[in-house]
Every structure is written in C-alpha cells, then in structure tokens.
Design a protein around this motif. Structure first.
Motif, mmCIF file in Angstrom:
data_model
loop_
_atom_site.group_PDB
_atom_site.id
_atom_site.type_symbol
_atom_site.label_atom_id
_atom_site.label_comp_id
_atom_site.label_asym_id
_atom_site.label_seq_id
_atom_site.Cartn_x
_atom_site.Cartn_y
_atom_site.Cartn_z
ATOM 1 N N ALA A 192 0.833 -1.211 0.000
ATOM 2 C CA ALA A 192 0.000 0.000 0.000
ATOM 3 C C ALA A 192 0.863 1.254 0.000
ATOM 4 C CB ALA A 192 -0.922 -0.006 1.220
ATOM 5 N N ARG A 193 2.118 1.106 0.402
ATOM 6 C CA ARG A 193 3.073 2.219 0.406
ATOM 7 C C ARG A 193 3.750 2.373 -0.962
ATOM 8 N NH1 ARG A 193 5.248 4.701 4.978
ATOM 9 N NH2 ARG A 193 3.218 4.409 5.849
ATOM 10 N N GLY A 194 3.297 1.519 -1.919
ATOM 11 C CA GLY A 194 3.844 1.619 -3.268
ATOM 12 C C GLY A 194 5.071 0.767 -3.505
ATOM 13 N N MET A 195 5.333 -0.149 -2.583
ATOM 14 C CA MET A 195 6.517 -0.987 -2.769
ATOM 15 C C MET A 195 6.196 -2.225 -3.579
ATOM 16 S SD MET A 195 8.222 -0.734 0.832
ATOM 17 C CE MET A 195 9.016 0.794 1.175
ATOM 18 N N SER A 196 7.248 -2.837 -4.124
ATOM 19 C CA SER A 196 7.049 -4.093 -4.840
ATOM 20 C C SER A 196 7.053 -5.223 -3.810
ATOM 21 C CB SER A 196 8.195 -4.316 -5.827
ATOM 22 O OG SER A 196 9.396 -4.530 -5.094
ATOM 23 N N LEU A 197 6.623 -6.396 -4.242
ATOM 24 C CA LEU A 197 6.619 -7.565 -3.355
ATOM 25 C C LEU A 197 8.036 -7.866 -2.881
ATOM 26 C CD1 LEU A 197 4.948 -9.829 -2.097
ATOM 27 C CD2 LEU A 197 5.288 -11.160 -4.178
ATOM 28 N N GLU A 198 9.001 -7.751 -3.791
ATOM 29 C CA GLU A 198 10.405 -8.024 -3.429
ATOM 30 C C GLU A 198 10.872 -7.057 -2.352
ATOM 31 O OE1 GLU A 198 9.351 -7.812 -6.679
ATOM 32 O OE2 GLU A 198 9.331 -10.014 -6.743
ATOM 33 N N GLU A 199 10.519 -5.797 -2.534
ATOM 34 C CA GLU A 199 10.935 -4.797 -1.529
ATOM 35 C C GLU A 199 10.288 -5.078 -0.176
ATOM 36 O OE1 GLU A 199 11.743 -0.810 -4.252
ATOM 37 O OE2 GLU A 199 9.673 -1.403 -3.837
ATOM 38 N N ALA A 200 8.993 -5.426 -0.214
ATOM 39 C CA ALA A 200 8.264 -5.690 1.027
ATOM 40 C C ALA A 200 8.903 -6.871 1.765
ATOM 41 C CB ALA A 200 6.797 -5.991 0.718
ATOM 42 N N GLU A 201 9.194 -7.933 1.030
ATOM 43 C CA GLU A 201 9.795 -9.100 1.679
ATOM 44 C C GLU A 201 11.209 -8.785 2.153
ATOM 45 O OE1 GLU A 201 7.080 -12.388 -0.660
ATOM 46 O OE2 GLU A 201 9.246 -12.610 -0.758
ATOM 47 N N GLY A 202 11.893 -7.947 1.400
ATOM 48 C CA GLY A 202 13.243 -7.531 1.794
ATOM 49 C C GLY A 202 13.221 -6.783 3.123
ATOM 50 N N LEU A 203 12.202 -5.938 3.315
ATOM 51 C CA LEU A 203 12.118 -5.181 4.579
ATOM 52 C C LEU A 203 11.825 -6.098 5.767
ATOM 53 C CD1 LEU A 203 10.240 -1.971 3.399
ATOM 54 C CD2 LEU A 203 12.579 -2.083 4.300
ATOM 55 N N LEU A 204 11.007 -7.121 5.529
ATOM 56 C CA LEU A 204 10.762 -8.081 6.613
ATOM 57 C C LEU A 204 12.074 -8.746 7.015
ATOM 58 C CD1 LEU A 204 7.464 -9.839 5.439
ATOM 59 C CD2 LEU A 204 7.731 -8.231 7.322
ATOM 60 N N ARG A 205 12.843 -9.162 5.990
ATOM 61 C CA ARG A 205 14.138 -9.793 6.295
ATOM 62 C C ARG A 205 15.082 -8.806 6.988
ATOM 63 N NH1 ARG A 205 12.945 -13.152 1.696
ATOM 64 N NH2 ARG A 205 13.413 -11.454 0.254
ATOM 65 N N THR A 206 15.010 -7.541 6.572
ATOM 66 C CA THR A 206 15.858 -6.521 7.198
ATOM 67 C C THR A 206 15.578 -6.414 8.697
ATOM 68 O OG1 THR A 206 15.981 -5.259 5.165
ATOM 69 C CG2 THR A 206 16.452 -4.042 7.171
ATOM 70 N N SER A 207 14.298 -6.537 9.084
ATOM 71 C CA SER A 207 13.978 -6.390 10.511
ATOM 72 C C SER A 207 14.698 -7.465 11.326
ATOM 73 C CB SER A 207 12.463 -6.427 10.752
ATOM 74 O OG SER A 207 11.946 -7.717 10.507
ATOM 75 N N VAL A 208 14.748 -8.677 10.786
ATOM 76 C CA VAL A 208 15.447 -9.763 11.508
ATOM 77 C C VAL A 208 16.953 -9.524 11.451
ATOM 78 C CG1 VAL A 208 15.895 -12.252 11.576
ATOM 79 C CG2 VAL A 208 13.582 -11.413 11.092
ATOM 80 N N LYS A 209 17.419 -9.101 10.271
ATOM 81 C CA LYS A 209 18.861 -8.894 10.092
ATOM 82 C C LYS A 209 19.397 -7.832 11.063
ATOM 83 C CE LYS A 209 21.802 -7.273 6.497
ATOM 84 N NZ LYS A 209 21.514 -5.970 6.013
#
Ligand SMILES: [Zn+2]
Length: 335
Positions: free
Chosen positions: A90-107
């Motif tokens: 909804a923020r205009g991100m792609s699916l790849e970007e969205a999943e990347g941010l989830l991984r970033t939170s753990v990283k």
C-alpha cells in the motif's frame, strides 16, 4: 510432548529452555520497541507504526536493539510487529521490496545481537547471556489498525482460513531470515490462535514460536474468550515453545501467570505494558490506573515467583525498566 522437564538432557532442550537455564531460571525480554524508537526521535504516527522506521531509519532500529541488550535483555524482538506485506504494498513498494524489509527487521536484530555479544565477550562481562532474536508478528488487528487489536472483533466475514492466508507469507519470510524464535504478539482472540497453530504445522515451521495474548481485564483475551480454551489449542502443538501475555496492564499479570500454570506445561512469558492505556480515537496514552504502590520491577519479582520463565516489558516501558527488571530477577547488580 508439551514442554521439556527441567531434568531433560541438554541435547533435548530447545533454545528457550537453554536460555532460561543459563539466565538462572528467568530470562529477560526487551521492552517497548516503538516506545523507545519514539524516544530516539522517530515518527511512528504511521499506518506501519514502528515498521515505518525500517524504510526511513534502520540505524535507529538497531540502536534500540543495542540499548535493550545493554540493559540486560536476553531476548530481543524484531521491529516487524506491524510490518506486513499488504502494508508495504500500500506504500507503493514491490513484493520483493516488502519481503526484503521483513528480512531486514530480523537482520538488524541479529547484527545488534552479534555485535553486542562480541563486545561483551571482549570485555568479559559475565552479567550478559548471548541473546536470542525473536521475529515479531503482530495480529491481523494490528495490521487493520482500527482498534480490533484490543477488541479481538474481526467481523463476521473473517474465517480461520482467511487469517492463515493473511499470516502465511510473512511467517515464511521471517522464519527463513534466521531468527531464533518467532514471537506472535498481542493475539486478541481464539480464532487467530487456532489459525496460527494450524499454520505452523501446515508450513512446517522449524523455528520455535511463542504465542502471547493481550488482555484488558486480566481474565480473558481481549475478545472475551478464555485463556483456558486457547491454551488447550496451543498445548497440542509442538511448534509452540512459549505462551504468555504482552501489552496487558501490570496489575493483571500475577493472576494470569497463576491461571496459565494450571493450564499448560509450556514456559510462560509475560511482558506487560506500563499500565497506561492507549486511546485509539485520540491516539494518545492515558495515565495508568492505579496498580498499588509497587513498581514494575518489584512486580516482576512476584511474576518470577509465580512461575514466569521470561519477563520483560511492552508499550511505554523503556531500557531503564528492563535494566531494573534484569537486576531484580537475576539478583545481579552491575548493568
Ligand atoms: Zn505493546
């Protein structure tokens, strides 16, 4: 096999049991994440709440983790509570970007843990344990951000299957990012509890989970359903290592632990909020209702005595709350 007995050989113990044992019987969880991000100057007035910082201020996310580690947290919880794929789309991100941010939170949490542990070893600080990283997953209601997080009312159209579909991809992505635990936080009703337990089986998630409920009366989940009904569902799952409550007023916690100890053999985690109450309409915190003359850390000692294996804080608690909790439950001075 629900839970592992205290006499289980080390090899048969899960990561949580090992940590709790190393911590002397009670491990410390971190405190309010969004609260501390705000204290460091982040703007979290956003549909993504604290997860907005994953995009704009990842260095602050890591800084908050560092502060809780320094305060004595044995478990740190990632910044993904309100990070959802539909929210990022909804923020205009792609699916790849969205999943990347989830991984970033753990990283970011793993990096903070590893850096902190390296420096604790170098300075040979025996007060610390190597912390575990729990990947946070908030409820469907937290994603809706419409107050249902604290009412548990998802409406007539919501089914267990729909809730599983909502949680599925985020769970897969977070579990594959290398956390030690998955932390389902502030789960407000039985249907979502059922959905999570089924999903952990269906997706065959190997990272151990915890499921924590929220309560506004100390006797039921926010929905009004009983803890006993939900614990019965969870007891049958080997995927869930820890059960508990979070973001619930401190005055209810001791009674809740006593109830949980009757209903489950799993380790019990409690990380209440400060007792202040979130006014979802006015979007502000109202002062705590009186919970006697005891401070948060003095209450934490009672929660430990009542049988909690993991104790920390949720919204409006800070690193100083966690420092005091760590001191009192571990009986160690010096943080
Ligand atoms: Zn909270």
């Amino acid at each position: 096999m629900p839970g592992v007995s205290a006499l289980a050989p080390a090899a048969a113990m899960g990561a949580v049991e090992k940590l709790v044992e190393k911590a002397g019987g009670c491990a410390v969880i971190d405190g309010g994440f969004a609260t501390q991000l705000e204290a460091l100057g982040a703007d979290i007035n956003d549909p993504l709440w604290s997860a907005a910082c994953l995009i704009s201020k990842p260095h602050l996310v890591k800084e908050v983790h560092m502060q809780y580690l320094e305060a004595g947290a044995d478990v740190i919880i990632s910044s993904s509570y309100q990070a959802t794929i539909p929210g990022f789309l909804a923020r205009g991100m792609s699916l790849e970007e969205a999943e990347g941010l989830l991984r970033t939170s753990v990283k970011l949490a793993l990096e903070a843990r590893d850096e902190f542990w390296k420096s604790a070893l170098r300075q040979s600080k025996p007060v610390y344990n190597r912390a575990l990283v729990a990947a946070s997953i908030g409820s469907y209601g937290a994603y809706l951000a419409d107050g249902s997080e604290y009412s548990g009312s998802y409406g007539a159209d919501i089914t267990t299957e729909k809730l599983k579909d909502f949680h599925r991809r985020r769970l897969q992505v977070l579990a594959s990012a290398g956390p030690d635990l998955i932390a389902f936080e502030a789960i407000p009703n039985k249907m979502e509890t059922q959905a999570l337990v089924e999903l952990l089986e269906e997706e065959n998630i190997h990272v151990p989970s915890w499921i924590c409920f929220s309560s506004v009366d100390g006797k039921h989940l926010c929905s009004g359903e009983t803890f006993a009904d939900c614990l019965q569902i969870i007891n049958s799952s080997e995927k869930v290592a820890v059960v508990g409550v979070n973001c619930t007023p401190p005055q209810f916690i001791e009674g809740i632990i006593i109830e949980f100890k009757k209903q489950t053999k799993k380790a019990v985690a409690v990380y209440p909020n400060s007792g202040e109450v979130w006014d979802g309409i006015a979007k502000r915190w109202l002062p705590a209702e009186c919970f006697g003359h005891m401070s948060f850390d003095a209450l934490a000692k009672r929660w430990q005595e009542a049988g909690a294996s993991l104790i920390g804080g949720c919204c409006r608690t800070t690193p100083s709350t966690i420092r005091a909790v760590s001191k009192i439950v571990k009986g160690k001075a010096g943080h």
